[in-house]
Design a protein around this motif. Structure first.
Motif, mmCIF file in Angstrom:
data_model
loop_
_atom_site.group_PDB
_atom_site.id
_atom_site.type_symbol
_atom_site.label_atom_id
_atom_site.label_comp_id
_atom_site.label_asym_id
_atom_site.label_seq_id
_atom_site.Cartn_x
_atom_site.Cartn_y
_atom_site.Cartn_z
ATOM 1 N N VAL A 190 -60.355 46.644 -83.045
ATOM 2 C CA VAL A 190 -60.092 45.470 -83.882
ATOM 3 C C VAL A 190 -59.007 44.593 -83.260
ATOM 4 O O VAL A 190 -59.132 43.361 -83.203
ATOM 5 N N LEU A 191 -57.936 45.202 -82.772
ATOM 6 C CA LEU A 191 -56.855 44.427 -82.154
ATOM 7 C C LEU A 191 -57.330 43.728 -80.878
ATOM 8 O O LEU A 191 -56.914 42.601 -80.587
ATOM 9 N N LYS A 192 -58.200 44.375 -80.112
ATOM 10 C CA LYS A 192 -58.757 43.727 -78.921
ATOM 11 C C LYS A 192 -59.602 42.517 -79.305
ATOM 12 O O LYS A 192 -59.575 41.480 -78.629
ATOM 13 N N GLY A 193 -60.385 42.655 -80.410
ATOM 14 C CA GLY A 193 -61.173 41.519 -80.872
ATOM 15 C C GLY A 193 -60.306 40.354 -81.315
ATOM 16 O O GLY A 193 -60.597 39.188 -81.014
ATOM 17 N N ILE A 194 -59.202 40.643 -82.023
ATOM 18 C CA ILE A 194 -58.270 39.585 -82.434
ATOM 19 C C ILE A 194 -57.619 38.947 -81.216
ATOM 20 O O ILE A 194 -57.421 37.723 -81.168
ATOM 21 N N LYS A 195 -57.322 39.750 -80.215
ATOM 22 C CA LYS A 195 -56.708 39.235 -78.989
ATOM 23 C C LYS A 195 -57.632 38.248 -78.283
ATOM 24 O O LYS A 195 -57.186 37.205 -77.786
ATOM 25 N N ASP A 263 -60.429 40.738 -94.573
ATOM 26 C CA ASP A 263 -60.365 41.910 -95.446
ATOM 27 C C ASP A 263 -61.173 43.077 -94.896
ATOM 28 O O ASP A 263 -60.852 44.241 -95.148
ATOM 29 N N VAL A 264 -62.258 42.749 -94.169
ATOM 30 C CA VAL A 264 -63.140 43.785 -93.623
ATOM 31 C C VAL A 264 -63.424 43.462 -92.161
ATOM 32 O O VAL A 264 -63.642 42.299 -91.803
ATOM 33 N N TYR A 265 -63.422 44.497 -91.315
ATOM 34 C CA TYR A 265 -63.747 44.346 -89.899
ATOM 35 C C TYR A 265 -64.933 45.245 -89.559
ATOM 36 O O TYR A 265 -65.082 46.342 -90.115
ATOM 37 N N HIS A 266 -65.776 44.753 -88.644
ATOM 38 C CA HIS A 266 -66.955 45.501 -88.220
ATOM 39 C C HIS A 266 -66.734 46.001 -86.791
ATOM 40 O O HIS A 266 -66.359 45.234 -85.904
ATOM 41 N N VAL A 267 -67.019 47.281 -86.595
ATOM 42 C CA VAL A 267 -66.865 47.918 -85.289
ATOM 43 C C VAL A 267 -68.210 48.500 -84.875
ATOM 44 O O VAL A 267 -68.867 49.188 -85.661
ATOM 45 N N LYS A 268 -68.610 48.201 -83.647
ATOM 46 C CA LYS A 268 -69.893 48.653 -83.119
ATOM 47 C C LYS A 268 -69.666 49.710 -82.054
ATOM 48 O O LYS A 268 -68.739 49.616 -81.252
ATOM 49 N N SER A 285 -67.669 54.342 -76.614
ATOM 50 C CA SER A 285 -66.553 53.463 -76.932
ATOM 51 C C SER A 285 -66.953 52.564 -78.092
ATOM 52 O O SER A 285 -68.130 52.485 -78.460
ATOM 53 N N GLU A 286 -65.952 51.915 -78.677
ATOM 54 C CA GLU A 286 -66.173 51.002 -79.788
ATOM 55 C C GLU A 286 -65.703 49.610 -79.404
ATOM 56 O O GLU A 286 -64.771 49.454 -78.620
ATOM 57 N N THR A 287 -66.366 48.613 -79.980
ATOM 58 C CA THR A 287 -65.958 47.235 -79.765
ATOM 59 C C THR A 287 -66.072 46.471 -81.072
ATOM 60 O O THR A 287 -66.916 46.787 -81.922
ATOM 61 N N SER A 288 -65.220 45.488 -81.243
ATOM 62 C CA SER A 288 -65.206 44.710 -82.474
ATOM 63 C C SER A 288 -66.342 43.700 -82.473
ATOM 64 O O SER A 288 -66.671 43.101 -81.444
ATOM 65 N N LEU A 289 -66.972 43.521 -83.629
ATOM 66 C CA LEU A 289 -68.054 42.559 -83.782
ATOM 67 C C LEU A 289 -67.515 41.282 -84.410
ATOM 68 O O LEU A 289 -66.885 41.313 -85.464
ATOM 69 N N ASP A 290 -67.784 40.164 -83.776
ATOM 70 C CA ASP A 290 -67.372 38.862 -84.292
ATOM 71 C C ASP A 290 -68.356 37.826 -83.796
ATOM 72 O O ASP A 290 -68.657 37.751 -82.610
ATOM 73 N N LYS A 291 -68.853 37.006 -84.698
ATOM 74 C CA LYS A 291 -69.845 36.001 -84.330
ATOM 75 C C LYS A 291 -69.248 34.900 -83.451
ATOM 76 O O LYS A 291 -69.959 34.240 -82.708
ATOM 77 N N ASN A 292 -67.946 34.686 -83.558
ATOM 78 C CA ASN A 292 -67.322 33.573 -82.845
ATOM 79 C C ASN A 292 -66.929 33.900 -81.412
ATOM 80 O O ASN A 292 -66.562 33.011 -80.652
ATOM 81 N N ILE A 293 -66.971 35.188 -81.037
ATOM 82 C CA ILE A 293 -66.592 35.566 -79.677
ATOM 83 C C ILE A 293 -67.693 36.410 -79.079
ATOM 84 O O ILE A 293 -68.458 37.063 -79.792
ATOM 85 N N SER A 294 -67.778 36.374 -77.766
ATOM 86 C CA SER A 294 -68.768 37.178 -77.064
ATOM 87 C C SER A 294 -68.314 38.624 -77.025
ATOM 88 O O SER A 294 -67.128 38.918 -76.963
ATOM 89 N N THR A 295 -69.293 39.532 -77.065
ATOM 90 C CA THR A 295 -68.975 40.951 -77.063
ATOM 91 C C THR A 295 -68.367 41.361 -75.731
ATOM 92 O O THR A 295 -68.903 41.053 -74.674
ATOM 93 N N SER A 296 -67.242 42.045 -75.798
ATOM 94 C CA SER A 296 -66.576 42.515 -74.585
ATOM 95 C C SER A 296 -66.906 43.981 -74.373
ATOM 96 O O SER A 296 -66.629 44.811 -75.236
ATOM 97 N N PHE A 297 -67.522 44.293 -73.249
ATOM 98 C CA PHE A 297 -67.867 45.666 -72.964
ATOM 99 C C PHE A 297 -66.673 46.377 -72.355
ATOM 100 O O PHE A 297 -66.091 45.913 -71.375
ATOM 101 N N PRO A 298 -66.298 47.543 -72.897
ATOM 102 C CA PRO A 298 -65.081 48.208 -72.441
ATOM 103 C C PRO A 298 -65.204 48.912 -71.116
ATOM 104 O O PRO A 298 -64.241 49.400 -70.576
ATOM 105 N N PHE A 299 -66.433 49.028 -70.569
ATOM 106 C CA PHE A 299 -66.567 49.692 -69.284
ATOM 107 C C PHE A 299 -67.719 49.074 -68.514
ATOM 108 O O PHE A 299 -68.670 48.539 -69.063
#
Length: 681
Positions: A190-195, A263-268, A285-299
């Motif tokens: 979640v913090l990575k998604g906010i970043k 209030d709620v965060y989605h993690v994929k 691994s897990e990554t944050s889901l957000d429609k406004n940003i592209s998905t960042s793959f952790p590896f």
């Protein structure tokens, strides 16, 4: 085991066949007087030898070493292993523990410990001490599970049951708690998604050389476009004192609570399957889901595929914040047999600590440092112009509108922070000195203070003795550099070179890992390319930043370090295998061509991301010529060992037939690489 003859050991001798496996009667093991085929003999000998080696080290060597020494690495020793006598190490750790008690760590009694562990989501973390230049650094092992002993408090009425209960009572029962970093993985995502979504919350933070390059390139280009003469630039480098340990916990929690607005965060959940020649393995691994940003793959891996498992979960903000609060406020550490509560700062070794630092210091910059710089800028605007470069500030709108003449008397500045290392550049001396004095006073609300011993400036500041500041690095050519995060920045021209001063005082072999088995020649060929890869960044070769001569100097120095590592690697490998000079010569030529290809590739990858296009003025023949000159120069120091290889390199250099230009002569001039002649290899 070097020089041990297997014929001295009966069960390893090729002649001895008095033991064999009983195939038809498993369970009865080995039988005497049986004859086997050669393949079975070899397999049995290998198995027996492996078992004996395991027994020798696990039951003899390791216990003896552990009984007399504490074996560890060190922050200043690279990959070297250090053996401390037990009595000396006990004195070091006892001194470190007494310092911990005086700082942010509170000794817990058994009652309070059980209360914290029972209510919290985490267990405790073991602490190990890593030696540094002065003292030791406590490191929490947050990736390992913890065990908590529990006792059964049931009672029985029958005497037999009571006796049985008494017997069970003597045996402690343990409950295993998941590692701290495992519990924090959702919060980390979640913090990575906010970043990624709110980069402005990070302030002047830069995560790698790509970010440094993207920030410095427009700044330097704008300075060069202002006038024919490059202006004077005043630089300040500051390091936060005890960055992780000095974080104010309450302030940090309020900062994170402020940035977590949903209030709620989605993690994929993602899965990567990697297949190599040796093994097949998976990584989750897990990554944050957000429609406004592209998905960042952790590896990423060239030998793997990414599997979308279609698994996602909803996590409420209250749950995430509760885990953060518990992690920061109730961080229990085990040092020896005692347990401590960290009452200040954040734990080193936590998966989210770098992110917490980024948001924490980003908040400090947005609320305090940036307004302070704005105030200094306004004071500059009110001052009358004196016709120099330190009187005013040129804003971004004026630059975009092309108002170049109006900005000729105005000043520019930029601020960068790599974790806790600050770099400030300005064309105004008053601007730079004001910021340095403000940083020196610190910020009480954030428990922020800088380390004066690690601070460095390229100008004189009133009322600040120069002896208290870190000195600039000056080579034999008289050029001074400001060291910052692995870079040497020219104090006059802002040209950038790699900082090799960190290799001074150590042996180059301590930075290597040598492979003696499974095709060692192929490993060496791969390693030569690996040594060059970190120095192939565009920040060293872009002609918008560096002159033609400095670009070639950067290439020459990277090859010299690679040649030193090549020599140390070959020397360590001689005990097990040796290759001819032709084999080494071919792999060196391959590494020279590899470097030129990688530089071009990285330049092209950044070409589409920047408004200012990177400029590469470099030929393939020049890279090869510089590489050959570097290897010949370094290997000549060890000429008795590499005489045949040196003649092959000289023949190849003669085939190039290049006439050295002024920039190439500048690059190979020994006065510009004086630090290399002080290195041990």
């Amino acid at each position: 085991m070097h020089g041990l003859a297997t014929t001295c050991i009966p069960w390893l001798s090729r002649i001895h066949t008095s033991y064999c496996l009983r195939r038809h009667e498993p369970g009865k093991g080995l039988l005497k007087g049986c004859t086997m085929c050669s393949e079975s003999q070899a397999a049995l000998r290998n198995r027996l030898f492996s078992c004996w080696i395991y027994w020798l080290f696990s039951h003899l060597v390791v216990p003896i070493v552990q009984a007399n020494f504490y074996v560890t690495e060190s922050e200043v020793g690279k990959l070297e292993t250090f053996y401390y006598r037990r009595n000396i190490w006990e004195r070091i750790t006892s001194r470190a523990i007494s310092c911990l008690r005086k700082q942010n760590y509170h000794l817990l009694d058994d009652k309070l410990l059980r209360k914290i562990l029972r209510k919290g989501s985490f267990g405790y973390s073991k602490v190990r001490f890593c030696p540094k230049e002065h003292g030791v650094r406590p490191l929490a092992i947050l990736s390992a599970p913890s065990k908590i002993s529990e006792q059964n408090h049931l009672t029985y009425q029958s005497s037999a049951s009571k006796n049985r209960f008494r017997r069970v009572q003597r045996k402690e029962m343990f409950s295993c708690i998941k590692p701290v970093n495992y519990v924090l993985r959702d919060l980390n995502s979640v913090l990575k998604g906010i970043k990624m979504k709110h980069t402005d919350m990070l302030g002047s933070f830069v995560s790698d050389y790509n970010d440094v390059y993207k920030n410095l390139l427009p700044f330097i280009v704008n300075l060069k476009n202002r006038s024919v003469i490059f202006p004077s630039v005043y630089m300040v480098v500051s390091d936060v004192s005890k960055a992780f340990d000095s974080v104010d916990q309450d302030q940090l929690l309020s900062v994170i609570k402020e940035i977590m607005v949903d209030d709620v965060y989605h993690v994929k959940q993602l899965l990567q399957v990697v297949c190599t020649k040796k093994s097949l393995w998976t990584r989750r691994s897990e990554t944050s889901l957000d429609k406004n940003i592209s998905t960042s793959f952790p590896f990423h891996s060239l030998h793997g595929i990414l599997v979308n498992q279609e698994r996602s979960k909803r996590i409420r903000k209250e749950e995430l914040y509760h885990n953060l609060y518990d992690h920061v406020k109730h961080n229990v550490l085990r040092v020896g047999q005692n347990f401590y509560l960290q009452e200040g700062g954040i734990p080193q070794g936590s998966v989210i600590s770098p992110l917490l630092c980024s948001f924490y210091y980003g908040h400090l910059e947005r609320k305090v440092i940036f307004p302070f710089l704005e105030k200094v800028d306004n004071n500059h605007l009110l001052e009358p112009s004196r016709g120099d470069l330190s009187g005013n500030i040129c804003n971004a709108d004026a630059i975009k509108n092309g108002v170049k003449d109006d900005c000729s008397k105005l000043h520019f500045h930029t601020l960068l922070r790599f974790v806790d290392d600050y770099l400030f550049m300005s064309t105004s001396k008053k601007h730079a000195s004001s910021l340095f004095l403000r940083l020196q006073r610190g910020f009480r609300g954030y428990n922020f203070s800088i380390s004066k011993a690690k601070s460095c400036v390229n100008f004189d500041i009133d009322n600040v003795p120069a002896i208290s500041l870190k000195k600039m690095y000056t080579g034999e050519d008289g050029i001074s550099f400001i060291p910052w995060s692995g870079l040497l920045i020219n104090s006059r021209t802002l040209e950038i070179q790699a900082d090799y001063t960190r290799y001074l005082g150590i042996h180059i072999s301590s930075t290597l890992t040598v492979h003696w088995h499974q095709k060692p020649g192929r490993h060496l060929k791969t390693k030569l390319c690996d040594y060059l890869r970190p120095k192939c960044h565009p920040i060293f070769y872009d002609s918008n930043i560096n002159s033609v001569a400095v670009v070639r100097l950067n290439i020459y120095q990277s090859f010299m370090l690679c040649a030193m590592k090549f020599h140390c690697y070959v020397c360590d490998m001689l005990s097990s295998c040796k290759f001819d000079a032709e084999f080494y010569f071919k792999m060196i030529l391959y590494s020279l061509r590899y470097m030129h290809k990688l530089i071009k590739k990285r330049m092209h990858s950044l070409n589409t991301e920047l408004e200012i296009r990177p400029l590469l003025e470099l030929k393939k023949k020049e890279v090869e010529w510089l590489g050959l000159k570097a290897y010949i120069r370094i290997l000549k120091i060890k000429q008795s060992r590499h005489s045949e290889l040196i003649s092959l390199l000289k023949s190849e250099l003669f085939k190039h037939g290049m006439v050295a230009s002024a920039s190439l002569k500048y690059a190979v001039d020994e006065s510009h690489s004086s630090m290399f002649w002080k290195m041990k290899f």
